[in-house]
Write a protein that holds these residues in place. Structure first.
Motif, short mmCIF file in Angstrom:
data_model
loop_
_atom_site.label_atom_id
_atom_site.label_comp_id
_atom_site.label_asym_id
_atom_site.label_seq_id
_atom_site.Cartn_x
_atom_site.Cartn_y
_atom_site.Cartn_z
N LEU A 1 26.45 41.39 50.39
CA LEU A 1 27.56 40.73 50.32
C LEU A 1 28.86 41.81 49.94
CD1 LEU A 1 28.92 38.06 50.70
CD2 LEU A 1 28.74 37.55 48.34
N ASP A 2 29.94 41.76 50.50
CA ASP A 2 30.99 42.77 50.55
C ASP A 2 32.36 42.03 49.78
OD1 ASP A 2 29.79 45.25 51.46
OD2 ASP A 2 29.86 43.74 53.28
N GLY A 3 32.26 40.46 50.05
CA GLY A 3 33.59 40.01 49.38
C GLY A 3 33.71 38.65 49.70
N ALA A 4 34.37 38.07 49.14
CA ALA A 4 34.67 36.27 49.20
C ALA A 4 36.01 36.04 49.00
CB ALA A 4 33.62 35.91 48.03
N PHE A 5 36.23 34.84 49.79
CA PHE A 5 37.60 34.02 49.60
C PHE A 5 37.01 32.69 48.84
CE2 PHE A 5 41.10 31.22 51.24
CZ PHE A 5 42.02 31.63 50.49
N ASN A 6 37.31 32.44 47.72
CA ASN A 6 36.95 31.10 46.76
C ASN A 6 38.09 30.33 47.02
OD1 ASN A 6 34.23 32.10 46.31
ND2 ASN A 6 35.21 33.33 44.58
N ASN A 7 38.10 29.18 47.87
CA ASN A 7 39.21 28.35 48.09
C ASN A 7 38.70 26.81 47.75
OD1 ASN A 7 41.53 27.71 49.80
ND2 ASN A 7 40.19 26.63 51.09
N ALA A 8 37.54 26.54 47.44
CA ALA A 8 37.42 24.90 47.35
C ALA A 8 38.06 24.43 46.25
CB ALA A 8 35.91 24.65 47.06
N GLY A 9 38.66 23.25 46.40
CA GLY A 9 39.46 22.62 45.18
C GLY A 9 40.31 21.66 45.72
N GLY A 10 41.17 20.84 44.94
CA GLY A 10 42.01 19.95 45.57
C GLY A 10 42.55 19.05 44.11
N HIS B 1 35.73 20.64 39.85
CA HIS B 1 36.13 20.82 41.27
C HIS B 1 37.07 22.09 41.41
CE1 HIS B 1 38.03 18.88 45.05
NE2 HIS B 1 37.21 19.95 45.31
N ASN B 2 37.83 22.35 40.55
CA ASN B 2 38.66 23.38 40.61
C ASN B 2 38.59 24.71 39.97
OD1 ASN B 2 41.10 22.29 42.39
ND2 ASN B 2 40.74 20.58 40.89
N LEU B 3 37.77 24.56 38.59
CA LEU B 3 37.79 25.66 37.89
C LEU B 3 36.23 25.96 37.52
CD1 LEU B 3 38.48 27.80 35.85
CD2 LEU B 3 38.76 26.09 33.90
N THR B 4 35.52 25.03 37.26
CA THR B 4 34.10 25.29 37.01
C THR B 4 33.42 25.95 38.50
OG1 THR B 4 33.83 23.82 35.48
CG2 THR B 4 31.49 24.49 36.24
N SER B 5 33.93 25.22 39.70
CA SER B 5 33.19 26.10 40.91
C SER B 5 33.46 27.35 41.10
CB SER B 5 34.00 25.27 42.16
OG SER B 5 35.49 25.08 41.96
N VAL B 6 34.59 27.78 40.62
CA VAL B 6 35.21 29.17 40.72
C VAL B 6 34.34 30.15 39.87
CG1 VAL B 6 37.08 30.80 40.49
CG2 VAL B 6 37.47 28.70 41.38
N PHE B 7 34.06 29.47 38.48
CA PHE B 7 33.13 30.05 37.86
C PHE B 7 31.66 30.29 38.15
CE2 PHE B 7 29.64 29.51 34.50
CZ PHE B 7 29.89 30.76 33.97
#
Length: 253
Positions: A85-94, A115-121
């Motif tokens: 894996l070379d990279g990611a765009f973390n976009n889920a939330g609302g 939804h918006n913070l723990t998911s990014v973690f």
């Protein structure tokens, strides 16, 4: 279109519509193999099939990013199928809550943060080791303009997105020595289906939101995708730990 992502393996969360979809399609058009994640399988399969029909390489993995085991499985699938894996765009939330702080139930506060913070973690926790093992790369997190300013009536979202900016900076410092860059996008209003559903449901509300942006409009997903793919590319090789505004001047006031 360039081939600056040729041979790169990129993950996009929340990839079935709006900004996530636009970034996934842009990455694929520029040569990346993209691993798409979201909860809606039928729509995810459709987006992946559309990318493949245009000559790109895409794999959809149904994932609820608020569930750590599912995030871990998605990253494992990417590495297993593509080798790294070379990279990611973390976009889920609302935005899920539109009430003053005294009226927000505890469970709605917790859900908003999940939804918006723990998911990014969870995403960073499992993406960072994989990208480090690949020799380095880039992660971009969509933090929203409300990650750096306040707004009444959406306190849980504001708190979560401020947390995303802090988490991004901590991750960038922890992994700079491993050549993994981590940056946050500070996006303003973006003309996506979810945005129209929650914020711009009427012409009057849409006009009010557009007026908050000095450029007098909200952005198109393609405009966000152009900047996100720049940050994910080697052209942004000296940019890390930044919160970068693509918001039509919203946060410049």
């Amino acid at each position: 279109m360039s081939t600056r992502f040729a041979s790169k393996i990129m993950m996009v969360t929340g990839a079935t519509s709006g900004m996530g979809r636009a970034v996934a399609e842009r990455l694929a058009a520029e040569g990346a193999s993209v691993v798409l994640t979201a909860r809606r399988k039928e729509l995810g399969d459709e987006v992946a099939a559309g990318i493949r029909a245009r000559g790109g390489n895409a794999l959809f993995v149904p994932t609820d990013v608020t569930v750590e085991s599912e995030v871990a499985a998605a990253v494992d699938t990417a590495v297993r199928e593509f080798g790294r894996l070379d990279g990611a765009f973390n976009n889920a939330g609302g935005v899920n809550s539109f009430d003053p702080i005294p009226e927000i139930p505890a469970d709605r506060w917790t859900t908003e943060l999940e939804h918006n913070l723990t998911s990014v973690f969870f995403s960073l926790k499992h993406q960072l080791p994989a990208i480090t093992a690949a020799g380095g790369g880039s992660i971009v997190v969509n933090a929203s303009n409300l990650g750096v300013v306040g707004m009444p009536g959406v306190a849980p979202y504001v708190a979560a997105k401020h947390g995303v900016v802090g988490l991004t900076r901590a991750a960038a410092l922890e992994h700079a020595a491993q050549s993994v860059r981590v940056n946050a996008l500070i996006t303003g209003g973006v003309d996506t289906p979810l945005f129209r559903e929650t914020m711009g449901a009427t012409p009057e509300s849409a006009a009010q939101i557009a007026a908050l942006h000095p450029l007098g409009r909200v952005s198109q997903p393609a405009e966000i995708a152009a900047f996100a793919t720049f940050l994910l590319s080697d052209e942004a090789s000296f940019v890390t730990g930044a919160a970068l505004a693509v918001d039509g001047g919203f946060t410049a006031r």
